[in-house]
Design a protein around this motif. Structure first.
Motif, PDB file in Angstrom:
ATOM      1  N   GLN A  69       0.820  -1.210   0.000  1.00 23.60           N
ATOM      2  CA  GLN A  69       0.000   0.000   0.000  1.00 23.60           C
ATOM      3  C   GLN A  69       0.848   1.252   0.000  1.00 23.60           C
ATOM      4  OE1 GLN A  69      -1.702  -0.274   4.237  1.00 23.60           O
ATOM      5  NE2 GLN A  69      -1.861   1.892   3.847  1.00 23.60           N
ATOM      6  N   ASN A  70       0.201   2.373  -0.307  1.00 23.20           N
ATOM      7  CA  ASN A  70       0.833   3.685  -0.199  1.00 23.20           C
ATOM      8  C   ASN A  70       0.195   4.369   1.007  1.00 23.20           C
ATOM      9  OD1 ASN A  70       2.320   5.925  -0.621  1.00 23.20           O
ATOM     10  ND2 ASN A  70       1.598   6.303  -2.693  1.00 23.20           N
ATOM     11  N   HIS A  71       0.915   4.401   2.115  1.00 23.61           N
ATOM     12  CA  HIS A  71       0.432   4.926   3.395  1.00 23.61           C
ATOM     13  C   HIS A  71       0.890   6.383   3.550  1.00 23.61           C
ATOM     14  CE1 HIS A  71       0.381   5.405   7.800  1.00 23.61           C
ATOM     15  NE2 HIS A  71      -0.543   4.468   7.787  1.00 23.61           N
ATOM     16  N   PRO A  72       0.074   7.252   4.160  1.00 24.63           N
ATOM     17  CA  PRO A  72       0.467   8.665   4.306  1.00 24.63           C
ATOM     18  C   PRO A  72       1.801   8.869   5.046  1.00 24.63           C
ATOM     19  CG  PRO A  72      -1.816   8.342   5.003  1.00 24.63           C
ATOM     20  CD  PRO A  72      -1.262   6.993   4.705  1.00 24.63           C
ATOM     21  N   HIS A 104       8.822   3.247   3.140  1.00 31.36           N
ATOM     22  CA  HIS A 104       9.460   4.340   2.396  1.00 31.36           C
ATOM     23  C   HIS A 104      10.062   3.847   1.081  1.00 31.36           C
ATOM     24  CE1 HIS A 104       8.727   6.646   5.939  1.00 31.36           C
ATOM     25  NE2 HIS A 104       9.711   6.112   6.647  1.00 31.36           N
ATOM     26  N   LEU A 105       9.496   2.795   0.498  1.00 31.47           N
ATOM     27  CA  LEU A 105      10.032   2.215  -0.732  1.00 31.47           C
ATOM     28  C   LEU A 105       9.745   3.118  -1.930  1.00 31.47           C
ATOM     29  CD1 LEU A 105       8.820  -1.454  -0.130  1.00 31.47           C
ATOM     30  CD2 LEU A 105      11.080  -0.488   0.367  1.00 31.47           C
ATOM     31  N   LEU A 109       5.151   4.089   0.304  1.00 32.52           N
ATOM     32  CA  LEU A 109       4.985   2.792  -0.344  1.00 32.52           C
ATOM     33  C   LEU A 109       5.583   1.736   0.591  1.00 32.52           C
ATOM     34  CD1 LEU A 109       3.935   1.410  -2.873  1.00 32.52           C
ATOM     35  CD2 LEU A 109       6.127   1.867  -3.963  1.00 32.52           C
ATOM     36  N   CYS A 110       4.748   0.764   0.989  1.00 32.14           N
ATOM     37  CA  CYS A 110       5.209  -0.207   1.984  1.00 32.14           C
ATOM     38  C   CYS A 110       4.696  -1.610   1.687  1.00 32.14           C
ATOM     39  CB  CYS A 110       4.803   0.223   3.387  1.00 32.14           C
ATOM     40  SG  CYS A 110       3.051   0.559   3.625  1.00 32.14           S
ATOM     41  N   VAL A 111       5.391  -2.592   2.277  1.00 30.62           N
ATOM     42  CA  VAL A 111       5.070  -4.007   2.094  1.00 30.62           C
ATOM     43  C   VAL A 111       5.061  -4.676   3.459  1.00 30.62           C
ATOM     44  CG1 VAL A 111       5.919  -6.208   1.146  1.00 30.62           C
ATOM     45  CG2 VAL A 111       6.097  -4.114  -0.216  1.00 30.62           C
ATOM     46  N   GLY A 162       6.213   8.748   1.667  1.00 29.13           N
ATOM     47  CA  GLY A 162       5.564   9.003   2.960  1.00 29.13           C
ATOM     48  C   GLY A 162       6.211  10.188   3.649  1.00 29.13           C
ATOM     49  N   ASN A 163       6.378  10.088   4.977  1.00 27.73           N
ATOM     50  CA  ASN A 163       6.970  11.218   5.703  1.00 27.73           C
ATOM     51  C   ASN A 163       8.484  11.318   5.526  1.00 27.73           C
ATOM     52  OD1 ASN A 163       7.886   9.234   7.452  1.00 27.73           O
ATOM     53  ND2 ASN A 163       6.467   9.757   9.088  1.00 27.73           N
TER      54      ASN A 163
END
Length: 142
Positions: free
Chosen positions: A30-33, A56-57, A37-39, A81-82
């Protein structure tokens, strides 16, 4: 004294290949705020289930439901992300080894202790060379 360590941030220049820490099933992409981009990979063991989380991918090379083996490239490090404004030596892979799939569902355990059980008694610091293809330059702990 019980450690409160719940994650590692490994120095990783953008584009560094990121590898799975063990055999498992991709249970989230998913792409989390915050995490970008994370797994999340689910690792089932005889007596317990663990979850490895990579954040942070810049890109992902796996999809939901994929079976992965130890050392499989799952993506490349990035600044999503951040971490969007990080450059140079601030760039990193955010890595967690969880006892529950969602962050904060249960108390996080020290990743060293979990990995010793889940991956065959290899401390995560020694195992880092298989997570990233570069040597970690710094580790931040929360």
């Amino acid at each position: 004294m019980k450690s409160t360590l719940s994650f590692f941030d490994y120095y990783a220049p953008k584009g560094t290949p990121v590898h799975s820490v063990g055999i498992g099933i991709v249970s989230l992409v998913q792409n989390h705020p915050d995490y970008g981009l994370c797994v999340l990979i689910t690792h089932k063991r005889p007596n317990k289930t663990y979850y490895s989380f990579y954040a942070h991918l810049s890109s992902v090379s796996v999809k939901y439901g994929d079976k992965v083996h130890k050392g499989k490239v799952i993506g490349k490090s990035g600044t999503t992300g951040n971490a969007y404004n990080l450059t140079g030596k601030e760039e990193h892979l955010h890595f967690e080894y969880r006892t529950a799939p969602k962050h904060g569902d249960r108390k996080q355990e020290n990743p060293n202790a979990i990995l010793k059980t889940a991956i065959g008694r290899i401390p995560i610091i020694a195992y880092t060379m298989l997570i990233l293809t570069v040597k970690p330059k710094g580790i931040a702990a929360r």
